[in-house]
Motif scaffolding. Structure first.
Motif, PDB file in Angstrom:
ATOM      1  N   GLY A  43       0.817  -1.207   0.000  1.00  0.00           N
ATOM      2  CA  GLY A  43       0.000   0.000   0.000  1.00  0.00           C
ATOM      3  C   GLY A  43       0.844   1.248   0.000  1.00  0.00           C
ATOM      4  O   GLY A  43       2.059   1.211  -0.198  1.00  0.00           O
ATOM      5  N   VAL A  98      -8.891  17.551   5.940  1.00  0.00           N
ATOM      6  CA  VAL A  98      -8.739  16.194   5.440  1.00  0.00           C
ATOM      7  C   VAL A  98     -10.066  15.450   5.464  1.00  0.00           C
ATOM      8  O   VAL A  98     -10.281  14.524   4.699  1.00  0.00           O
ATOM      9  CB  VAL A  98      -7.687  15.440   6.269  1.00  0.00           C
ATOM     10  CG1 VAL A  98      -8.224  15.119   7.654  1.00  0.00           C
ATOM     11  CG2 VAL A  98      -7.259  14.171   5.576  1.00  0.00           C
TER      12      VAL A  98
ATOM     13  N   PHE B  34     -12.893   7.157   2.227  1.00  0.00           N
ATOM     14  CA  PHE B  34     -12.707   7.361   0.798  1.00  0.00           C
ATOM     15  C   PHE B  34     -12.369   6.021   0.129  1.00  0.00           C
ATOM     16  O   PHE B  34     -11.774   5.133   0.747  1.00  0.00           O
ATOM     17  CB  PHE B  34     -11.531   8.314   0.529  1.00  0.00           C
ATOM     18  CG  PHE B  34     -11.585   9.627   1.272  1.00  0.00           C
ATOM     19  CD1 PHE B  34     -11.187   9.696   2.604  1.00  0.00           C
ATOM     20  CD2 PHE B  34     -12.003  10.781   0.645  1.00  0.00           C
ATOM     21  CE1 PHE B  34     -11.225  10.908   3.294  1.00  0.00           C
ATOM     22  CE2 PHE B  34     -12.041  11.994   1.324  1.00  0.00           C
ATOM     23  CZ  PHE B  34     -11.647  12.048   2.645  1.00  0.00           C
ATOM     24  N   TYR B  36     -10.249   5.064  -3.427  1.00  0.00           N
ATOM     25  CA  TYR B  36      -9.464   5.518  -4.568  1.00  0.00           C
ATOM     26  C   TYR B  36      -9.182   4.332  -5.481  1.00  0.00           C
ATOM     27  O   TYR B  36      -9.057   3.187  -5.022  1.00  0.00           O
ATOM     28  CB  TYR B  36      -8.123   6.105  -4.116  1.00  0.00           C
ATOM     29  CG  TYR B  36      -8.202   7.502  -3.536  1.00  0.00           C
ATOM     30  CD1 TYR B  36      -8.535   7.691  -2.197  1.00  0.00           C
ATOM     31  CD2 TYR B  36      -7.932   8.625  -4.311  1.00  0.00           C
ATOM     32  CE1 TYR B  36      -8.614   8.970  -1.661  1.00  0.00           C
ATOM     33  CE2 TYR B  36      -8.007   9.911  -3.779  1.00  0.00           C
ATOM     34  CZ  TYR B  36      -8.343  10.060  -2.456  1.00  0.00           C
ATOM     35  OH  TYR B  36      -8.415  11.328  -1.922  1.00  0.00           O
ATOM     36  N   PHE B  90      -8.067   1.337  -3.208  1.00  0.00           N
ATOM     37  CA  PHE B  90      -7.607   1.645  -1.861  1.00  0.00           C
ATOM     38  C   PHE B  90      -8.733   2.272  -1.050  1.00  0.00           C
ATOM     39  O   PHE B  90      -9.362   3.239  -1.491  1.00  0.00           O
ATOM     40  CB  PHE B  90      -6.423   2.612  -1.891  1.00  0.00           C
ATOM     41  CG  PHE B  90      -5.181   2.025  -2.471  1.00  0.00           C
ATOM     42  CD1 PHE B  90      -4.878   2.172  -3.814  1.00  0.00           C
ATOM     43  CD2 PHE B  90      -4.302   1.308  -1.669  1.00  0.00           C
ATOM     44  CE1 PHE B  90      -3.731   1.617  -4.355  1.00  0.00           C
ATOM     45  CE2 PHE B  90      -3.147   0.752  -2.197  1.00  0.00           C
ATOM     46  CZ  PHE B  90      -2.862   0.903  -3.542  1.00  0.00           C
ATOM     47  N   LEU B 100      -4.450  10.953   6.887  1.00  0.00           N
ATOM     48  CA  LEU B 100      -5.134   9.925   6.126  1.00  0.00           C
ATOM     49  C   LEU B 100      -4.384   8.614   6.306  1.00  0.00           C
ATOM     50  O   LEU B 100      -3.162   8.594   6.323  1.00  0.00           O
ATOM     51  CB  LEU B 100      -5.156  10.277   4.639  1.00  0.00           C
ATOM     52  CG  LEU B 100      -6.000  11.469   4.220  1.00  0.00           C
ATOM     53  CD1 LEU B 100      -5.760  11.794   2.755  1.00  0.00           C
ATOM     54  CD2 LEU B 100      -7.474  11.182   4.450  1.00  0.00           C
ATOM     55  N   PHE B 102      -4.126   4.775   4.646  1.00  0.00           N
ATOM     56  CA  PHE B 102      -4.496   3.969   3.490  1.00  0.00           C
ATOM     57  C   PHE B 102      -4.528   2.497   3.866  1.00  0.00           C
ATOM     58  O   PHE B 102      -3.667   2.010   4.617  1.00  0.00           O
ATOM     59  CB  PHE B 102      -3.473   4.157   2.364  1.00  0.00           C
ATOM     60  CG  PHE B 102      -3.640   5.437   1.602  1.00  0.00           C
ATOM     61  CD1 PHE B 102      -3.265   6.651   2.153  1.00  0.00           C
ATOM     62  CD2 PHE B 102      -4.172   5.436   0.323  1.00  0.00           C
ATOM     63  CE1 PHE B 102      -3.419   7.836   1.453  1.00  0.00           C
ATOM     64  CE2 PHE B 102      -4.331   6.613  -0.392  1.00  0.00           C
ATOM     65  CZ  PHE B 102      -3.948   7.812   0.179  1.00  0.00           C
ATOM     66  N   GLY B 103      -5.496   1.782   3.301  1.00  0.00           N
ATOM     67  CA  GLY B 103      -5.487   0.335   3.393  1.00  0.00           C
ATOM     68  C   GLY B 103      -4.426  -0.243   2.474  1.00  0.00           C
ATOM     69  O   GLY B 103      -3.805   0.472   1.688  1.00  0.00           O
ATOM     70  N   GLY B 104      -4.215  -1.551   2.579  1.00  0.00           N
ATOM     71  CA  GLY B 104      -3.168  -2.200   1.808  1.00  0.00           C
ATOM     72  C   GLY B 104      -3.494  -2.383   0.334  1.00  0.00           C
ATOM     73  O   GLY B 104      -2.623  -2.771  -0.440  1.00  0.00           O
TER      74      GLY B 104
END
Lengths: 114, 112
Positions: A43, A98, B34, B36, B90, B100, B102-104
């Protein structure tokens, strides 16, 4: 309209050489700017973010550094690259909080360190 | 602290069948969420976002996601997959602290 430019798109560098990746944003003022790294099969990892000129926050200890010499310019650097620096580097910008604003990403720079 | 878990690293579907990409989050605050999408060797593009308005969020390209607070989930769905949907997706959580997470990522493959 806003655009983000990131270069170079592809880079192959030997271990121990310096690095400079550049990112510029057009069409907006005082953006929050970010550098992320994406290693193969993994990621996104936040490396640096900046809320204004000369203001840099680092998220992960490493041999990389970032600078923001102008409002819409964000530079990622290294004095001596390591093999582990290989990856896909993404610059992004955001305006606003954000929890309401989206991130806009550049096309990325693929770095291979040999 | 906050975290995001994308439960599947790879999902494979046939063209025309439904898509389900799973995401669970944890957050100490009321989160923003979110999704993406990233096509190969490209930057990320926002599909949709949840910011405490309607729990069912519609995005671009026919995708939608439902925020379920009781399940701490924000799964992404699409009724009918297209070949052009093949990409990495993501899930991202944000909070008022300007961060923020992020997931993997989940790689979606679409078979003809």
């Amino acid at each position: 309209s806003q655009t983000i430019h990131q270069w170079p798109a592809t880079l192959v560098q030997p271990v121990g050489s310096p690095l400079s990746l550049e990112c510029t944003v057009e069409g907006t003022s005082n953006p929050n700017l970010y550098w992320y790294r994406q290693a193969a099969g993994r990621g996104l990892q936040l490396l640096f973010y900046s809320v204004g000129i000369g203001q840099i926050s680092s998220e992960v200890p490493q041999n990389l550094s970032a600078s923001r010499p102008q409002d819409r310019q964000f530079i990622l650097s290294s004095k001596k690259l390591l093999l582990s620096d290989s990856g896909f580097y993404l610059c992004a910008w955001r305006v606003g909080a954000v929890n309401t604003g989206e991130l806009f990403f550049g096309e990325g720079s693929r770095l291979t360190v040999l | 602290a906050q975290s995001v878990t994308q439960l599947d690293s790879h999902v494979s579907v046939s063209e025309g069948t439904p898509v389900l990409l799973r995401c669970n989050y944890s957050s100490s605050y009321s989160p923003s969420l979110f999704w993406y999408v990233q096509h190969p060797n490209k930057g990320l593009q926002l599909l949709l976002k949840y910011t405490s308005a309607a729990t069912l969020v519609k995005g671009i390209n026919g995708f939608e996601a439902e925020f379920k607070k009781s399940e701490t989930s924000f799964h992404l769905t699409k009724p009918s997959a297209h070949m052009s949907d093949a990409a990495e997706y993501f899930c991202v959580v944000g909070n008022a602290g300007n961060m923020l997470t992020f997931g993997g990522g989940t790689r979606l493959m679409v078979k003809p």
